[in-house]
Design a protein around this motif. Structure first.
Motif, PDB file in Angstrom:
ATOM      1  N   ILE A   4       1.321   7.008   5.189  1.00  0.00           N
ATOM      2  CA  ILE A   4       0.198   7.519   5.971  1.00  0.00           C
ATOM      3  C   ILE A   4      -0.935   6.502   5.919  1.00  0.00           C
ATOM      4  O   ILE A   4      -1.335   6.056   4.832  1.00  0.00           O
ATOM      5  N   GLY A   5      -1.459   6.136   7.076  1.00  0.00           N
ATOM      6  CA  GLY A   5      -2.612   5.250   7.156  1.00  0.00           C
ATOM      7  C   GLY A   5      -3.827   6.004   7.646  1.00  0.00           C
ATOM      8  O   GLY A   5      -3.743   6.719   8.650  1.00  0.00           O
ATOM      9  N   ILE A   6      -4.931   5.867   6.945  1.00  0.00           N
ATOM     10  CA  ILE A   6      -6.181   6.548   7.308  1.00  0.00           C
ATOM     11  C   ILE A   6      -7.298   5.515   7.437  1.00  0.00           C
ATOM     12  O   ILE A   6      -7.754   4.937   6.443  1.00  0.00           O
ATOM     13  N   ASP A   7      -7.704   5.233   8.666  1.00  0.00           N
ATOM     14  CA  ASP A   7      -8.904   4.423   8.894  1.00  0.00           C
ATOM     15  C   ASP A   7     -10.079   5.389   8.858  1.00  0.00           C
ATOM     16  O   ASP A   7     -10.536   5.881   9.887  1.00  0.00           O
ATOM     17  N   PRO A  54       7.767  12.747  -1.214  1.00  0.00           N
ATOM     18  CA  PRO A  54       7.205  11.447  -1.586  1.00  0.00           C
ATOM     19  C   PRO A  54       6.487  10.791  -0.412  1.00  0.00           C
ATOM     20  O   PRO A  54       6.981  10.811   0.718  1.00  0.00           O
ATOM     21  N   ALA A  55       5.335  10.217  -0.705  1.00  0.00           N
ATOM     22  CA  ALA A  55       4.549   9.543   0.333  1.00  0.00           C
ATOM     23  C   ALA A  55       3.493   8.679  -0.334  1.00  0.00           C
ATOM     24  O   ALA A  55       3.127   8.899  -1.491  1.00  0.00           O
ATOM     25  N   ILE A  56       3.018   7.702   0.393  1.00  0.00           N
ATOM     26  CA  ILE A  56       1.882   6.899  -0.051  1.00  0.00           C
ATOM     27  C   ILE A  56       0.855   6.881   1.068  1.00  0.00           C
ATOM     28  O   ILE A  56       1.200   6.668   2.233  1.00  0.00           O
ATOM     29  N   ILE A  57      -0.381   7.148   0.713  1.00  0.00           N
ATOM     30  CA  ILE A  57      -1.484   7.214   1.678  1.00  0.00           C
ATOM     31  C   ILE A  57      -2.417   6.036   1.430  1.00  0.00           C
ATOM     32  O   ILE A  57      -2.934   5.857   0.324  1.00  0.00           O
ATOM     33  N   GLY A 126       7.476   8.696  -5.003  1.00  0.00           N
ATOM     34  CA  GLY A 126       6.352   9.351  -5.656  1.00  0.00           C
ATOM     35  C   GLY A 126       5.295   9.695  -4.631  1.00  0.00           C
ATOM     36  O   GLY A 126       5.480   9.497  -3.422  1.00  0.00           O
ATOM     37  N   ARG A 127       4.183  10.193  -5.108  1.00  0.00           N
ATOM     38  CA  ARG A 127       3.043  10.520  -4.239  1.00  0.00           C
ATOM     39  C   ARG A 127       1.870   9.671  -4.722  1.00  0.00           C
ATOM     40  O   ARG A 127       1.369   9.860  -5.830  1.00  0.00           O
ATOM     41  N   TYR A 128       1.470   8.726  -3.874  1.00  0.00           N
ATOM     42  CA  TYR A 128       0.484   7.729  -4.253  1.00  0.00           C
ATOM     43  C   TYR A 128      -0.633   7.655  -3.204  1.00  0.00           C
ATOM     44  O   TYR A 128      -0.452   8.012  -2.042  1.00  0.00           O
TER      45      TYR A 128
END
Length: 243
Positions: A4-7, A54-57, A126-128
């Motif tokens: 996930i990308g958050i600007d 699992p996800a990385i933001i 994992g969740r990062y």
């Protein structure tokens, strides 16, 4: 694994959002969006990533700010290492107006079990969450000599720079490791009006953030730089990719 990308809009302005997913050995673009309220951003994240998945933001905003005044260590290091590319970042401290918003966003992610990951074991599920910065990422991923100046200046010039960015995304991201399949969700027309151009800019920045998340997860410190740490605040930046 999901990316996930958050600007993140540091004040009350909308944020660019991107959702990539690792499918059959490559990244696929599943969503590009833009939302204003933090509650709506968090709802969108929760819809993209179910509890325990699992996800990385990757967030383009200072979510860790330990200092009351001045600049954080990672802010200073961007100027040291990337100033020659015009890619130094804005200083962050707790007394600036945006601080509560960006810090609280990171805390909201922590409450959803996304732990800060200034270090990571490559390709471990994992969740990062991480902090990223698109300008130096773009310089390194696309092997440029300076940033693309699509944020400031005349509208016509900003549009040309944004077209360059889109072309790099279309032509280079599919050739990198991990590769990205952009698919039909990726728009092709760059707007000619200011408000619409800003919306497109936010979404493309969100895509860069999401890709940096994937690059960090895939390679770890082998092909990434980490400016700072969990205590000082940190920014993850891909290393320059040489031809």
């Amino acid at each position: 694994m999901k990316f996930i990308g958050i600007d993140l809009g540091w004040k009350s302005q909308p944020s660019g959002l991107c959702y990539l997913k690792w499918i059959n050995g490559q990244l696929q673009l599943l969503d590009l969006d833009r939302k204003e309220a933090i509650a709506d951003i968090l709802k969108w994240i929760d819809e993209c990533v179910q509890p325990e998945e699992p996800a990385i933001i990757a967030v383009d905003a200072p979510t860790l700010i330990p200092n009351e005044g001045g600049s954080r260590l990672p802010d200073k290091l961007t100027h040291k290492y990337f100033g020659k590319y015009h890619a130094g970042c804005y200083p962050a401290n707790k007394n600036l107006p945006f601080a509560d918003r960006t810090i609280n966003f990171g805390l909201e992610l922590e409450s959803r079990s996304y732990v800060h990951a200034p270090t990571i074991e490559p390709q471990k599920l994992g969740r990062y969450q991480i902090e990223v910065f698109p300008h130096p990422a773009i310089v390194h991923l696309f092997n440029l000599e300076r940033i693309l100046k699509y944020k400031k200046g005349r509208l016509s010039q900003r549009r040309l720079e944004l077209i360059k960015l889109q072309n790099y995304l279309l032509n280079i991201l599919p050739s990198l490791s991990p590769a990205v399949r952009l698919g039909d969700s990726f728009f092709l027309e760059i707007p000619t009006t200011g408000a619409a151009l800003k919306a497109t800019e936010d979404k493309l920045d969100g895509l860069i953030c999401a890709y940096v998340a994937a690059y960090w997860w895939y390679w770890g410190e082998q092909h990434n730089l980490v400016l700072g740490d969990r205590t000082t605040g940190y920014i993850v930046i891909p290393q320059r990719i040489l031809a």
